[in-house]
Design an enzyme around this catalytic site. Structure first.
Site, short mmCIF file in Angstrom:
data_model
loop_
_atom_site.label_atom_id
_atom_site.label_comp_id
_atom_site.label_asym_id
_atom_site.label_seq_id
_atom_site.Cartn_x
_atom_site.Cartn_y
_atom_site.Cartn_z
N THR A 150 0.83 -1.21 0.00
CA THR A 150 0.00 0.00 0.00
C THR A 150 0.86 1.26 0.00
O THR A 150 1.88 1.30 0.68
CB THR A 150 -0.91 0.00 1.24
N GLY A 189 2.71 -2.76 8.20
CA GLY A 189 3.04 -2.97 9.60
C GLY A 189 4.54 -3.21 9.77
O GLY A 189 5.16 -3.85 8.93
N GLU A 407 -6.10 -6.09 3.95
CA GLU A 407 -6.20 -7.29 3.12
C GLU A 407 -7.31 -7.17 2.10
O GLU A 407 -7.88 -8.15 1.67
CB GLU A 407 -6.41 -8.54 3.96
C1 LIG Z 1 -2.57 -15.81 12.73
C2 LIG Z 1 -3.11 -14.48 13.04
C3 LIG Z 1 -3.34 -13.58 11.86
C4 LIG Z 1 -3.64 -12.20 12.26
C5 LIG Z 1 -4.49 -11.49 11.20
C6 LIG Z 1 -3.67 -10.84 10.14
C7 LIG Z 1 -3.05 -9.60 10.63
C8 LIG Z 1 -2.54 -8.80 9.45
C9 LIG Z 1 -2.62 -7.34 9.71
C10 LIG Z 1 -2.38 -6.47 8.75
C11 LIG Z 1 -1.85 -6.91 7.45
C12 LIG Z 1 -2.46 -6.16 6.33
C13 LIG Z 1 -1.85 -6.25 5.15
C14 LIG Z 1 -2.43 -5.60 3.97
O1 LIG Z 1 -3.43 -4.91 4.00
S1 LIG Z 1 -1.55 -5.94 2.53
C15 LIG Z 1 -2.36 -5.02 1.31
C16 LIG Z 1 -3.74 -5.61 0.96
N1 LIG Z 1 -4.22 -4.98 -0.20
C17 LIG Z 1 -5.18 -5.54 -0.95
O2 LIG Z 1 -5.77 -6.55 -0.64
C18 LIG Z 1 -5.46 -4.82 -2.24
C19 LIG Z 1 -6.87 -5.14 -2.75
N2 LIG Z 1 -6.92 -4.99 -4.19
C20 LIG Z 1 -6.77 -6.08 -5.03
O3 LIG Z 1 -6.61 -7.21 -4.61
C21 LIG Z 1 -6.86 -5.80 -6.48
O4 LIG Z 1 -6.57 -4.47 -6.75
C22 LIG Z 1 -8.28 -6.11 -7.05
C23 LIG Z 1 -8.51 -7.59 -6.90
C24 LIG Z 1 -9.31 -5.34 -6.28
C25 LIG Z 1 -8.34 -5.69 -8.50
O5 LIG Z 1 -7.18 -6.14 -9.08
P1 LIG Z 1 -7.05 -6.08 -10.67
O6 LIG Z 1 -5.68 -6.45 -11.07
O7 LIG Z 1 -7.57 -4.76 -11.10
O8 LIG Z 1 -7.96 -7.26 -11.09
P2 LIG Z 1 -9.35 -7.26 -11.83
O9 LIG Z 1 -10.43 -6.79 -10.91
O10 LIG Z 1 -9.20 -6.56 -13.14
O11 LIG Z 1 -9.50 -8.81 -12.07
C26 LIG Z 1 -8.60 -9.46 -13.00
C27 LIG Z 1 -8.72 -10.93 -12.81
O12 LIG Z 1 -7.86 -11.30 -11.72
C28 LIG Z 1 -8.58 -12.03 -10.76
N3 LIG Z 1 -7.99 -11.74 -9.46
C29 LIG Z 1 -7.88 -10.54 -8.85
N4 LIG Z 1 -7.27 -10.67 -7.66
C30 LIG Z 1 -6.98 -11.99 -7.52
C31 LIG Z 1 -6.35 -12.76 -6.49
N5 LIG Z 1 -5.90 -12.21 -5.34
N6 LIG Z 1 -6.20 -14.09 -6.67
C32 LIG Z 1 -6.66 -14.65 -7.81
N7 LIG Z 1 -7.29 -14.00 -8.84
C33 LIG Z 1 -7.42 -12.68 -8.66
C34 LIG Z 1 -9.99 -11.53 -10.88
O13 LIG Z 1 -10.91 -12.47 -10.37
C35 LIG Z 1 -10.11 -11.39 -12.40
O14 LIG Z 1 -10.30 -12.65 -12.96
P3 LIG Z 1 -11.20 -12.75 -14.28
O15 LIG Z 1 -12.55 -12.25 -13.87
O16 LIG Z 1 -11.16 -14.19 -14.61
O17 LIG Z 1 -10.53 -11.84 -15.29
C1 LIG Z 2 -4.62 -1.80 10.41
C2 LIG Z 2 -4.12 -1.80 8.99
C3 LIG Z 2 -2.97 -2.52 8.67
C4 LIG Z 2 -2.49 -2.52 7.36
N1 LIG Z 2 -1.34 -3.21 7.06
C5 LIG Z 2 -0.85 -3.15 5.81
C6 LIG Z 2 0.37 -3.83 5.50
O1 LIG Z 2 0.99 -4.45 6.35
N2 LIG Z 2 0.85 -3.76 4.22
C7 LIG Z 2 0.17 -3.08 3.23
O2 LIG Z 2 0.64 -3.06 2.10
N3 LIG Z 2 -1.00 -2.43 3.50
C8 LIG Z 2 -1.51 -2.45 4.77
N4 LIG Z 2 -2.69 -1.80 5.05
C9 LIG Z 2 -3.33 -0.98 4.01
C10 LIG Z 2 -4.59 -1.65 3.49
O3 LIG Z 2 -4.28 -2.79 2.74
C11 LIG Z 2 -5.38 -0.62 2.65
O4 LIG Z 2 -5.81 0.40 3.53
C12 LIG Z 2 -6.58 -1.28 1.99
O5 LIG Z 2 -6.14 -2.13 0.95
C13 LIG Z 2 -7.57 -0.24 1.42
O6 LIG Z 2 -6.95 0.57 0.47
P1 LIG Z 2 -7.01 2.17 0.66
O7 LIG Z 2 -6.63 2.47 2.04
O8 LIG Z 2 -6.26 2.77 -0.48
O9 LIG Z 2 -8.56 2.54 0.52
P2 LIG Z 2 -9.28 2.99 -0.84
O10 LIG Z 2 -9.21 1.92 -1.83
O11 LIG Z 2 -8.81 4.34 -1.20
O12 LIG Z 2 -10.81 3.02 -0.30
C14 LIG Z 2 -11.49 4.25 -0.07
C15 LIG Z 2 -12.94 4.05 -0.51
O13 LIG Z 2 -12.94 3.85 -1.93
C16 LIG Z 2 -13.76 2.72 -2.24
N5 LIG Z 2 -13.30 2.08 -3.47
C17 LIG Z 2 -12.03 1.87 -3.87
N6 LIG Z 2 -11.99 1.20 -5.04
C18 LIG Z 2 -13.28 0.98 -5.39
C19 LIG Z 2 -13.92 0.31 -6.49
N7 LIG Z 2 -13.21 -0.25 -7.49
N8 LIG Z 2 -15.27 0.25 -6.51
C20 LIG Z 2 -16.01 0.79 -5.50
N9 LIG Z 2 -15.47 1.45 -4.44
C21 LIG Z 2 -14.13 1.53 -4.39
C22 LIG Z 2 -13.58 1.80 -1.05
O14 LIG Z 2 -14.68 0.87 -0.96
C23 LIG Z 2 -13.58 2.78 0.11
O15 LIG Z 2 -14.92 3.06 0.49
C24 LIG Z 2 -3.18 -1.78 6.35
C25 LIG Z 2 -4.35 -1.07 6.67
C26 LIG Z 2 -4.82 -1.08 7.98
C27 LIG Z 2 -6.07 -0.31 8.32
#
Ligand SMILES: CCCCCCCC/C=C\C/C=C/C(=O)SCCNC(=O)CCNC(=O)[C@H](O)C(C)(C)COP(=O)(O)OP(=O)(O)OC[C@H]1O[C@@H](n2cnc3c(N)ncnc32)[C@H](O)[C@@H]1OP(=O)(O)O
Ligand SMILES: Cc1cc2nc3c(=O)[nH]c(=O)nc-3n(C[C@H](O)[C@H](O)[C@H](O)COP(=O)(O)OP(=O)(O)OC[C@H]3O[C@@H](n4cnc5c(N)ncnc54)[C@H](O)[C@@H]3O)c2cc1C
Length: 634
Positions: A150, A189, A407
């Site tokens: 992110t 994180g 996530e």
């Molecule tokens: C044991 C204890 C545990 C404790 C709990 C955990 C603690 C952890 C605490 C914090 C950690 C946090 C970490 C994070 O937040 S990391 C960052 C997370 N960020 C995200 O998840 C980003 C979300 N966005 C996306 O995944 C993508 O942008 C998208 C999926 C929304 C869109 O991606 P895009 O490339 O634009 O794809 P399309 O929508 O165009 O779809 C294309 C195609 O690909 C398929 N697809 C998309 N994603 C996936 C995937 N992950 N795996 C498999 N396939 C995927 C999608 O279905 C489409 O397929 P098609 O329809 O057949 O074309």
């Molecule tokens: C506690 C915590 C821990 C985290 N840890 C990590 C980490 O370890 N590593 C890491 O990489 N990231 C981490 N993140 C970041 C996290 O993965 C992002 O915050 C999350 O993926 C959401 O993306 P964003 O913040 O850009 O929100 P945005 O995507 O900007 O969302 C803002 C608004 O836009 C809307 N929106 C966005 N796209 C669309 C769409 N296509 N259609 C409709 N609505 C849409 C959303 O629904 C939301 O209402 C963490 C976040 C938190 C809160």
């Protein structure tokens, strides 16, 4: 003489004549008797260590002191790994999340990302050579990693990430750079002060062409001094592309461009179990407190009743109690799908990847959002004391609501599920988790309100709402709207369809688990009551979906409502025994309201006394500020 163990008389009475074996449920939730024994040994091993206890409540420390104290304990826990009675992997799993780990690391584990994302990224996406080079170093804690995806400007839209990794064929190096402020990695994180390495997601550029986001191993800090490496702020040098697709300077496309997203799928699966653990804590705290708390007058002239005897309180707490079982069983099913899909992917068979992606998005979004709502209801059900920091509800709520965002923000994940459902329905394809979309319920749409009849209603709603969304998309298409506009204008329907799909998976998991499970009759009875309560609860909450997609009538709804309140009354006597079956130690609950002995008021008083403000009668600020004000005759 042995010290008499205090037990609140009301809780004691609740526990008398329990009709089922609590340990049987404990073993079911732990995954068997041996797992329970292992868990309890591990809990004793960790919680008996005086060095892991907080001298003062964390809420009274500064930000920096909180970090230092959590890091001290996290490092001590790692030293204890080697001698753990449960072995390294089960111990690590227990220490990372909302369970045992939260009893020690109340503000969160500074090393969590190293184990929950950094190592899984290496295992899932590293080449054999890269794993040989880094995995041992990571397991031995000779490096601390995080997962940096992110950015300030992008978290959801991965294809919009700005961090660039440009391959230089002359030096055979990648130059990583953050070309703008919005490209700065934000949120990962442990990135701020703890990690010295990171898996960085960046747009790969080679021969002037962008090949999309890929993971790179980047050293962030000097391994000796922990100082950030030169230029680390906006120019990162010498990263290594993980699971390199650069062969002798030429980019070789991966079999599936989404394999680089695999780490997120893993964590989404894990998040379902973790939010369920947090929900179990909240339900235990609220249920025990609701049987200790006596308030108001139910029958004129009678003693104040236990608040759990109000139907309104049962309506607040018994659906979340049922949800803890529903989500656990669904998460177990998802975990099994994850392992099957992952084993297949390692053999090059990607067929289950779409199912896994669709289902992991669906369950992560459903469990986190429902758990967040239920935790807040649990907090409210405890009145003012539920609002106190020491109740632990604020911390549990913060952890569960975070899971609605990280996530993959839930709305975005719902739309991913909808994309998968629409595609599957149109192609009449799809595997495990959408089996009913193919073999949808045929035959008369008459409604019967048996358990099987209600499950059929969920199937009709799940299929029907996909068809409603598809009809909206087709209507927009006929009006000449471009596909992306039609998709955006159908978002409300698409999300409803995705949510109905997720709820069906949870409902079927619960029902199937009870059918398949080897349960004693008394346990089957109480779990079946919880199952029926939960699926009727959700149906009543979402009755519009069912009216839209089936022949549900007002009469049916009134009948189901009566059944629902009957089940509330039937389950009420076993509420404390059910939460006791979770076997959550007081240290894990970390709340005076939820302690096993029910000695709530004394523990609340003792907690309040720990506040620095209660160490003197008059705080120094009185003389500095209040007294001058009082004398100033404004
Ligand atoms: C044991 C204890 C545990 C404790 C709990 C955990 C603690 C952890 C605490 C914090 C950690 C946090 C970490 C994070 O937040 S990391 C960052 C997370 N960020 C995200 O998840 C980003 C979300 N966005 C996306 O995944 C993508 O942008 C998208 C999926 C929304 C869109 O991606 P895009 O490339 O634009 O794809 P399309 O929508 O165009 O779809 C294309 C195609 O690909 C398929 N697809 C998309 N994603 C996936 C995937 N992950 N795996 C498999 N396939 C995927 C999608 O279905 C489409 O397929 P098609 O329809 O057949 O074309
Ligand atoms: C506690 C915590 C821990 C985290 N840890 C990590 C980490 O370890 N590593 C890491 O990489 N990231 C981490 N993140 C970041 C996290 O993965 C992002 O915050 C999350 O993926 C959401 O993306 P964003 O913040 O850009 O929100 P945005 O995507 O900007 O969302 C803002 C608004 O836009 C809307 N929106 C966005 N796209 C669309 C769409 N296509 N259609 C409709 N609505 C849409 C959303 O629904 C939301 O209402 C963490 C976040 C938190 C809160």
């Amino acid at each position: 003489m042995s010290k008499e163990i205090y037990e609140n008389p009301d809780l004691k009475k609740e526990r008398q004549n329990c009709p089922f074996n609590k340990e049987e449920i404990t073993h079911l939730l732990d995954g068997g008797k041996e797992k329970t024994i292992e868990r309890k040994q591990l809990e004793n091993y960790i919680l008996s260590d005086e060095q892991l206890k907080d001298a003062v409540p964390m809420e009274y420390l500064s930000h920096a002191d909180k970090y230092a104290e959590e890091l001290r304990k996290a490092c001590l826990l790692m030293h204890k790994l080697a001698d753990s009675p449960a072995g390294q992997v089960p111990t690590l799993r227990a220490l990372m999340g909302a369970g045992l780990g939260s009893a020690v690391l109340k503000e969160g584990n500074p090393l969590a990302l190293h184990y929950v994302m950094f190592i899984p990224a290496l295992m899932g996406q590293g080449t054999i050579d890269q794993q040989a080079k880094w995995l041992e170093k990571a397991y031995n804690l000779n490096m601390i990693g995080t997962y940096a995806q992110t950015e300030l400007g992008h978290g959801t839209f991965l294809r919009g990430l700005e961090t660039r990794a440009t391959y230089d064929p002359k030096t055979q190096e990648f130059i990583l750079e953050s070309p703008s402020l919005t490209a700065y990695k934000w949120w990962p994180g442990s990135l701020g002060k703890t990690a010295n390495y990171a898996v960085v997601m960046a747009q790969l550029y080679t021969k002037g062409k962008c090949e999309g986001t890929h993971p790179f191993m980047v050293q962030l800090r000097d391994e000796e001094t922990h100082e950030p490496l030169p230029g680390i702020v906006n120019m990162w040098l010498n990263p290594v592309c993980i699971s390199s697709y650069i062969h002798y300077g030429t980019y070789v496309k991966p079999t599936n461009s989404k394999l680089s997203y695999a780490t997120m799928v893993f964590v989404r699966v894990v998040v379902c179990q973790d939010v369920t653990t947090n929900l179990r804590k909240a339900v235990t705290i609220a249920t025990r407190y609701s049987c200790v708390r006596r308030q108001s007058e139910l029958k004129p002239g009678d003693r104040e009743p236990q608040v759990m005897d109000y139907q309104a309180q049962q309506n607040k707490l018994l659906p979340p109690l049922a949800a803890t079982f529903a989500f656990q069983l669904a998460a177990d099913h998802l975990w099994n799908l994850y392992h099957t899909a992952n084993n297949n992917i390692e053999q090059g068979d990607l067929e289950l990847l779409p199912d896994l992606h669709g289902l992991s998005c669906a369950l992560k979004a459903l469990c986190s959002s429902e758990a967040a709502n239920f935790v807040e209801v649990c907090r409210q059900s405890c009145g003012g004391h539920g609002y106190m920091s020491c109740s632990n509800f604020p911390r549990i709520y913060g952890q569960v609501t975070a899971a609605e965002t990280y996530e993959g923000e839930n709305t975005v994940l719902w739309l991913q599920v909808a994309r998968y459902l629409v595609k599957t329905r149109k192609e009449q394809s799809g595997g495990l988790s959408v089996k009913y979309l193919i073999g949808e319920e045929k035959g008369p749409k008459t409604v019967d309100t048996t358990l099987e009849g209600i499950v059929k209603l969920y199937r009709r709603a799940a299929v029907g709402l996909v068809d409603v969304a598809i009809a909206e998309l087709d209507k927009s298409g006929r009006k000449g709207e471009a596909p992306h506009d039609a998709w955006n204008h159908a978002a409300v329907y698409l999300i409803k369809a995705a949510q109905a799909h997720a709820r069906l998976f949870v409902v079927e998991s619960f029902v199937d688990s009870l059918k398949e499970g080897k349960l004693s009759a008394p346990v089957r009875t109480v779990l079946s009551q919880l199952c029926e309560l939960f699926i009727i609860y959700w149906l009543l909450e979402r009755s519009g979906d069912f009216f839209l997609c089936s022949n549900l009538t007002k009469q049916d709804l009134l009948l189901l409502n009566s059944k629902y309140v009957e089940l509330l009354a039937a389950i009420r006597p076993q509420a404390v025994n059910l939460v006791d079956s979770f076997d959550l130690r007081d240290e894990v609950l970390n709340s005076p309201l939820g302690c096993w002995d029910g000695n709530v008021y004394q523990r609340l008083f003792d907690e309040a006394a720990k506040s620095p403000l209660n160490q003197s009668n008059v705080h120094e600020s009185f003389h500095k500020y209040l007294k001058p004000l009082l004398k100033s005759n404004l």
